[in-house]
Scaffold this active site. Sequence first.
Site: not given
Length: 189
Positions: A14, A128, A89, A145, A134
């Site tokens: 995204k 990532r 969401r 998640r 992160r």
Amino acid sequence: MLNLVLFGPPGAGKGTQSQNLIDHYHLVHISTGDIFRAHIKNQTALGREVSQLLADGKLVPDDITIAMLEEEVKKNPGAKGFIFDGFPRTVPQAEALDVFLSSINEKITAVIALDVTQEELTRRIAERHKITNRPDDEADKLKKRIDEYFTKTIQVLPYYEAQGKLDKVNGIGNIDTIFADLRKVIDAL
């Protein structure tokens, strides 16, 4: 005005595709994740609250998320349109977004879901995490998640499908090919 919801689980692409769409269509990107991270980085009261929620693998409550999103839209009165990334969401969030946009004589133009397998998501996020480190990409938080997406968030798709606004694009493959597929959907609107 072109108002898009780019939809997909964590790691679907995204953020990458939002940037391509922003550059191509001159849209304003509103990422609830970016808003949350900015509050966390600046250690605002909201940032501390959001940090704890994310650390526990929970979603930020709707009232906080919606208020922040409305504030971001209002900061950009001359926008040609918006890309909503990571929002809505839940169905109540989708309904609240529709109500808010209607109050400013706007609406969601299209919802585009990036279709990506769980195996590919796990691979992408691991990569990532190596690059960005992160905290929400750590294995235990990531599983929460992804589970949250596939058990709760995905329930938003039928809401938009019933409005005739849902399109799906294969999110696996070359970034440029995926972007071309997104443009085909948008240009056909």
